[in-house]
Design an enzyme around this catalytic site. Structure first.
Site, PDB file in Angstrom:
ATOM      1  CG  HIS A 122      -1.925  -1.080   1.250  1.00  0.00           C
ATOM      2  ND1 HIS A 122      -2.753  -1.345   0.185  1.00  0.00           N
ATOM      3  CD2 HIS A 122      -2.223  -2.010   2.202  1.00  0.00           C
ATOM      4  CE1 HIS A 122      -3.526  -2.395   0.488  1.00  0.00           C
ATOM      5  NE2 HIS A 122      -3.216  -2.818   1.691  1.00  0.00           N
ATOM      6  CG  HIS A 161      -6.662  -5.085   1.956  1.00  0.00           C
ATOM      7  ND1 HIS A 161      -6.117  -5.922   2.904  1.00  0.00           N
ATOM      8  CD2 HIS A 161      -7.818  -4.606   2.467  1.00  0.00           C
ATOM      9  CE1 HIS A 161      -6.914  -5.943   3.974  1.00  0.00           C
ATOM     10  NE2 HIS A 161      -7.959  -5.157   3.729  1.00  0.00           N
ATOM     11  CG  ASP A 246      -5.193  -9.770   3.754  1.00  0.00           C
ATOM     12  OD1 ASP A 246      -4.936 -10.297   2.650  1.00  0.00           O
ATOM     13  OD2 ASP A 246      -4.894  -8.589   4.027  1.00  0.00           O
TER      14      ASP A 246
HETATM   15 ZN   LIG Z   1      -4.298  -6.990   2.988  1.00  0.00          ZN
END
Ligand SMILES: [Zn+2]
Length: 333
Positions: A122, A161, A246
């Site tokens: 990220h 994500h 995740d």
């Molecule tokens: Zn993640």
């Protein structure tokens, strides 16, 4: 023996009570591997990333800011706290990823794992966010391209994500084919199927959004029917996995439905692809917040990457069909 890059500095990045991205993640993975004799892999201390490696991706002022914030234990945002040990941990996390690509491109090893924290996918050029300080995979990819002779790199990001940082850093480049399977809509909000990159990089961002509760059938099909054929046409010299865990059904944050064995299924397919293309495959830890699922899934990944057993073909999933409609302009899928 494939290298497993690690460092005790990963335990000194203290994110505070109750934070999911915590030192126990590394302890859980290493305890699992220790009990299994490291699966025959070689634990190696990760070096700190050099200034030269970091500055290819991050401006000097930003690297300095990470150091200063860490000294003051000042958070970058609610999700992304720091502590006195964070700067060193972040240097080792980026350095481990760089050492991994060196080991893979020096012709010695065909696979390896860089298992350090904080994660990196990220982080953008001058922005820490989403538990990430330095963009570990992007730093390693740039190192491979600029210093180690690689010309094309495939990054497969299977964290739940979207890897907004890696995607943004190579958005206008054809030197890196970025493929991400992620829950959508979901934090951080980027990664729509229609985002295919821009300029020289148009077609080189393969964003594969999936809805909540998506499981193995879709992930395996997206790897087999979208990522693999695009990679065969792209012909990477190196494959890196942004390995987040995740999307596992036990994860407290992700809301998807992979099993531990799903990571073996994906890893085997990537490994077989690497063998076919003559490209080594390295994995770099991203997220994954259920300790037991994380530990068993990392081990599953390593076993499959080392073994490379050929898996049976999976059925073509409707999400792969949808992706082909958009990405078929760039790749024969
Ligand atoms: Zn993640």
């Amino acid at each position: 023996m494939p290298p497993f890059f690690r460092h005790p500095a990963s335990l000194e990045h203290d994110t505070g009570f109750g934070h999911p991205e915590r030192a126990d993640r590394i302890r859980a993975v290493e305890a699992e591997l220790e009990s299994r004799d490291w699966l025959g892999w070689q634990p190696v201390e990760a070096p700190a990333a050099t200034e030269e490696q970091l500055l290819r991706i991050h401006p000097r002022e930003y690297v300095e800011r990470v150091r200063e914030f860490s000294e003051r234990s000042q958070p970058f945002d609610m999700d992304t706290p720091t502590s006195a040990g964070s700067y060193e941990a972040a240097l080792r996390a980026a350095g481990g990823a760089c050492a991994l690509v060196e080991s893979l491109l020096s012709g010695g090893e065909h696979t390896g794992f860089s298992c350090l924290r904080p994660p990196g996918h990220h982080a953008e050029t001058a922005t820490a966010m989403g538990f990430c300080l330095f963009a570990n995979v992007a730093v390693a990819a740039r190192h491979a391209l600029d210093a180690l002779g690689a010309e094309r790199i495939l990054v497969l990001d299977w964290d739940v994500h979207h890897g907004n940082g890696t995607n943004a850093l190579f958005h206008d480049s054809s030197e890196l084919l970025f493929a991400s399977i992620h829950r959508f809509p979901f934090w951080p909000g980027t990664g729509a199927l229609s985002d295919v990159g821009e300029g020289e990089g148009e077609g080189y961002s393969i964003n594969l959004p999936v809805p909540a509760a998506t499981g193995e059938a879709a992930f395996l099909s997206l790897v087999e029917h979208v990522v693999a054929p695009a990679a065969r046409q792209y012909r990477p010299d190196l494959i890196l996995i942004s390995a987040g865990y995740d999307a596992h059904c036990a994860d407290p944050l992700g809301g998807l439905a992979l099993d531990t064995s799903s990571y073996g299924g994906m890893s085997s397919r990537v490994r077989a692809l690497g063998d076919e293309l003559g490209a080594p495959v390295g994995a770099v830890l991203e997220g994954g917040y259920d300790l037991s699922a994380l530990a068993s899934s990392v081990a599953e990944t390593m076993a499959a990457l080392a073994d490379g057993a050929v898996r049976p073909e999976v059925a073509r999933h409707p999400l792969a069909e949808q992706a082909a409609e958009v990405l078929g302009r760039y790749w024969e899928l």
